[in-house]
Design an enzyme around this catalytic site. Structure first.
Site, short mmCIF file in Angstrom:
data_model
loop_
_atom_site.label_atom_id
_atom_site.label_comp_id
_atom_site.label_asym_id
_atom_site.label_seq_id
_atom_site.Cartn_x
_atom_site.Cartn_y
_atom_site.Cartn_z
N GLN A 117 4.72 62.42 -49.21
CA GLN A 117 4.98 61.39 -47.71
C GLN A 117 3.20 62.33 -47.19
OE1 GLN A 117 7.93 60.53 -45.78
NE2 GLN A 117 6.43 59.48 -44.80
N LYS A 120 0.80 59.43 -48.05
CA LYS A 120 1.10 57.59 -47.88
C LYS A 120 0.42 58.53 -46.16
CE LYS A 120 5.05 57.46 -47.72
NZ LYS A 120 6.95 56.30 -47.37
N LYS A 132 9.86 66.32 -45.07
CA LYS A 132 10.78 65.52 -45.05
C LYS A 132 11.97 66.50 -44.99
CE LYS A 132 12.03 61.87 -46.10
NZ LYS A 132 10.69 59.99 -46.36
N GLY A 171 14.20 58.45 -39.93
CA GLY A 171 15.48 58.39 -40.67
C GLY A 171 14.52 58.41 -42.08
N ASP A 172 15.91 57.77 -42.97
CA ASP A 172 15.69 57.90 -44.54
C ASP A 172 16.68 56.24 -44.93
OD1 ASP A 172 13.18 57.83 -46.93
OD2 ASP A 172 15.15 58.29 -47.77
N THR A 215 8.60 48.50 -41.99
CA THR A 215 8.94 49.35 -44.06
C THR A 215 8.74 47.89 -44.40
OG1 THR A 215 9.54 51.53 -43.13
CG2 THR A 215 9.51 51.21 -45.78
N SER A 383 5.45 54.70 -37.09
CA SER A 383 6.91 55.96 -36.31
C SER A 383 5.43 56.81 -35.88
CB SER A 383 7.11 56.90 -37.55
OG SER A 383 8.23 56.33 -37.86
P1 NDP Z 1 19.19 52.18 -46.82
O1 NDP Z 1 19.89 53.65 -46.57
O2 NDP Z 1 18.71 51.79 -45.42
O3 NDP Z 1 19.53 51.53 -47.97
C1 NDP Z 1 19.40 52.63 -48.65
C2 NDP Z 1 20.00 51.29 -49.89
O4 NDP Z 1 20.06 51.44 -51.23
C3 NDP Z 1 21.58 50.82 -49.68
O5 NDP Z 1 21.61 49.59 -50.01
C4 NDP Z 1 21.56 52.14 -50.97
O6 NDP Z 1 22.97 51.29 -51.37
C5 NDP Z 1 20.66 51.65 -52.02
N1 NDP Z 1 20.80 53.10 -52.71
C6 NDP Z 1 20.65 54.43 -52.64
N2 NDP Z 1 20.94 54.93 -53.54
C7 NDP Z 1 21.23 53.90 -54.53
C8 NDP Z 1 20.88 54.50 -56.34
N3 NDP Z 1 20.96 56.37 -56.37
N4 NDP Z 1 21.98 54.00 -57.26
C9 NDP Z 1 21.57 52.76 -56.65
N5 NDP Z 1 21.12 51.85 -55.15
C10 NDP Z 1 20.86 52.64 -54.10
O7 NDP Z 1 18.08 53.56 -46.84
P2 NDP Z 1 16.63 53.07 -46.82
O8 NDP Z 1 16.00 51.56 -46.61
O9 NDP Z 1 15.60 53.10 -45.95
O10 NDP Z 1 15.78 54.00 -47.90
C11 NDP Z 1 15.36 52.33 -49.37
C12 NDP Z 1 13.69 53.58 -49.73
O11 NDP Z 1 12.95 53.38 -49.23
C13 NDP Z 1 14.57 55.19 -50.04
O12 NDP Z 1 13.45 55.51 -50.83
C14 NDP Z 1 13.10 55.03 -48.80
O13 NDP Z 1 13.26 56.55 -48.68
C15 NDP Z 1 12.66 54.39 -49.09
N6 NDP Z 1 11.50 54.58 -47.44
C16 NDP Z 1 12.53 54.31 -46.61
C17 NDP Z 1 11.66 54.14 -45.47
C18 NDP Z 1 12.05 54.08 -43.87
O14 NDP Z 1 10.92 53.32 -42.80
N7 NDP Z 1 13.12 53.71 -44.10
C19 NDP Z 1 9.84 54.03 -44.98
C20 NDP Z 1 9.14 53.87 -47.12
C21 NDP Z 1 9.73 54.16 -47.58
P3 NDP Z 1 24.31 52.04 -50.88
O15 NDP Z 1 25.01 51.36 -49.97
O16 NDP Z 1 25.62 51.31 -52.52
O17 NDP Z 1 24.53 53.47 -51.06
O1 2IT Z 2 9.18 57.91 -46.42
C1 2IT Z 2 8.88 57.19 -45.22
O2 2IT Z 2 8.02 57.14 -45.44
C2 2IT Z 2 9.61 57.24 -44.20
N1 2IT Z 2 11.70 58.06 -44.96
C3 2IT Z 2 9.45 57.23 -42.81
C4 2IT Z 2 9.14 58.30 -42.37
C5 2IT Z 2 8.72 57.96 -40.63
O3 2IT Z 2 8.56 59.83 -40.24
O4 2IT Z 2 8.70 57.33 -39.98
#
Ligand code: NDP
Ligand code: 2IT
Length: 450
Positions: A117, A120, A132, A171-172, A215, A383
């Site tokens: 992070q 980024k 984080k 969130g994440d 994102t 954010s």
């Molecule tokens: P969500 O919780 O909204 O969604 C996560 C998705 O990934 C779900 O479909 C979940 O399936 C799947 N998943 C999680 N763990 C596993 C696993 N071990 N194996 C297979 N599938 C898995 O999270 P986000 O969409 O927010 O985050 C997804 C990724 O993006 C993460 O790596 C996060 O760090 C990254 N990210 C998120 C940001 C954000 O703004 N939210 C910003 C930048 C990066 P299931 O429902 O079955 O668990």
């Molecule tokens: O991995 C990421 O960049 C995030 N989960 C978003 C972080 C944020 O502060 O919006």
């Protein structure tokens, strides 16, 4: 303990030093390795950055907080989880980064995410430090009341360590608008302050327009820049996306919007393969299924009579692959399938979704590969814009936020070119790592040995 002497910087020395300190944190060591492979050669060529203690400070969090989260489930049982907040680096601004609620969370995972992070957030050009947090709490199958009690207990401890000027979580995985709402409510109750202490808030109480989409949309804006650089376009391309959460669904929406055909999405049970492509009507169903009902992706296959398979979607032929689920989800054998099927672009929506070996294979095969710290920075960027709006007590229009997001992703792409352009193509990993590092290192040097 090995010491690193400035006259003797080598990748091996730095990695040995880091691994000796935390041998039980494989994800963190992987993230350090991936950044240091770019940064150490750059430092060796640029005397200014051969500053005593700089690298040691860069890989040591300023603060790592661990705490107990006791809560009561619907059956009246006492449950105990572990909470974390790693405040890694505040050289550029308040610590900023999401919270992850997932059973795989431990200190090493949160440290890897906080470390990534830093770079980024630096790339966004906004005044944001890196942090984080999260918990090993598993939200799957929990009632709304259980989620709320958990969030309230989590905040009962976290509130001491955060504030709009000090550390701003978001969130994440496992933490979306609902959880941010419960966390914000409890923070407000404990402190009697209505401030921008969290981002990803609901629109009614200080959230930014387009933060949920940011994102996924940002990822596609970045991919558009990558393809433009090779005189190609997204239109007509076949896209495979993993995950079906916040990032994946909005990446899917923007990909469709830009004229691509998305044939796959997944969750931790498996993936759907829709040969005809996901259209707007099917996407609407998906949003309701995954965001409102929190159902399983298999229900999509039952609804629209398409294939569902266990495992990961990387054997499906596609032009563009967008891993948007979790770390290390593209392993060596997955990368080999993608290469065999002549994928042209792999851009990370998730954080560190490619293993070391997979990443190297993709890059060496001439595939356009973008690391998450560049391609998924749109979320934290918006954010940052939410923090600005909160500070000014203003709410910007969708058009205004989108314009900013497009421009930030374009600028990040430019920074990657500045430090990653090679005769054989663009090394986006080197470009992002070095550009991200320079700004943080300059600020750290200016602020002294703290
Ligand atoms: P969500 O919780 O909204 O969604 C996560 C998705 O990934 C779900 O479909 C979940 O399936 C799947 N998943 C999680 N763990 C596993 C696993 N071990 N194996 C297979 N599938 C898995 O999270 P986000 O969409 O927010 O985050 C997804 C990724 O993006 C993460 O790596 C996060 O760090 C990254 N990210 C998120 C940001 C954000 O703004 N939210 C910003 C930048 C990066 P299931 O429902 O079955 O668990
Ligand atoms: O991995 C990421 O960049 C995030 N989960 C978003 C972080 C944020 O502060 O919006």
């Amino acid at each position: 303990m090995t010491k690193i002497t400035i006259s003797d910087y080598s990748i091996e020395k730095v990695l040995e030093y880091s691994e000796n300190r935390d041998p039980d944190q494989p994800e963190f060591q992987q993230a350090v390795r991936e950044v240091m492979n770019s940064v150490i050669p750059f430092v060796n060529e640029n005397e200014k950055y051969q500053f005593p203690g700089l690298i040691e400070r860069l890989i040591e969090p300023e603060r790592a907080i661990m705490f107990r989260v006791p809560w009561e489930d619907d059956q009246g049982n006492y449950q105990v989880n572990r909470g974390f907040r790693v405040q890694f680096n505040s050289a550029l601004g308040p610590y900023k980064g999401g919270l992850r609620f997932n059973p795989h969370v431990n200190l090493g995972v949160i440290k890897f995410l906080a470390f990534e992070q830093i770079f980024k957030n630096s790339l966004t050009g906004l005044p944001l430090g890196g942090g984080k947090g999260g918990s090993d709490f598993n939200p799957r199958g929990k009632s709304e009341a259980e989620i709320m009690r958990f969030c309230q207990s989590f905040m009962n401890e976290l509130y001491r360590y955060i504030s709009g000027d000090m550390d701003v979580p978001a969130g994440d995985i496992g933490v979306g608008e609902r959880e941010v709402g419960f966390l914000f409510g409890q923070y407000k109750r404990l402190t009697a302050q209505f401030t921008g202490v969290l981002t990803g808030k609901g629109l009614a109480y200080g959230g930014s327009k387009l933060r949920p989409q940011a994102t996924g949309y940002g990822l596609l804006y970045f991919v558009r820049e990558m393809l433009k650089h090779t005189s190609a376009s997204i239109e007509g391309k076949t896209v495979v996306i993993s995950g079906s959460g916040n990032v994946a669904l909005f990446a899917c929406e923007k990909a469709i919007d830009l004229g691509a055909k998305v044939i796959a999405l997944s969750d931790s049970d498996g993936f759907i393969y829709d040969k005809n492509g996901i259209n707007e009507e099917k996407l609407e169903y998906l949003m309701e299924l995954k965001i409102e009902r929190r159902g399983r992706i298999k229900e999509y296959a039952d609804e629209f009579y398409c294939e569902f398979h266990k495992g990961k979607p990387w054997e499906l032929p596609c032009d563009i692959a967008l891993p948007c689920a979790t770390q290390n989800e593209i392993e060596e054998h997955d990368a080999l399938h993608l290469i065999k099927n002549e994928v042209t672009c792999v851009a990370e929506g998730a954080n560190m979704p490619c293993t070391d070996k997979a990443m190297k294979l993709l890059y060496r095969s001439g595939i356009n590969y973008a690391p998450g710290k560049a391609s998924n920075a749109g979320g934290v960027a918006v954010s940052g814009l939410e923090m600005t709006q909160n500070a000014k007590r203003l709410s910007w229009s969708i058009e205004s936020v989108d314009k900013n997001l497009v421009e930030i992703m374009r600028t990040i792409h430019e920074k990657c070119l500045e430090y990653g352009q090679e005769s054989s193509g663009v090394d986006y990993l080197n470009g992002a790592n070095i550009a991200g590092f320079i700004k943080v290192a300059d600020a750290m040097i200016a602020q002294g040995h703290v």
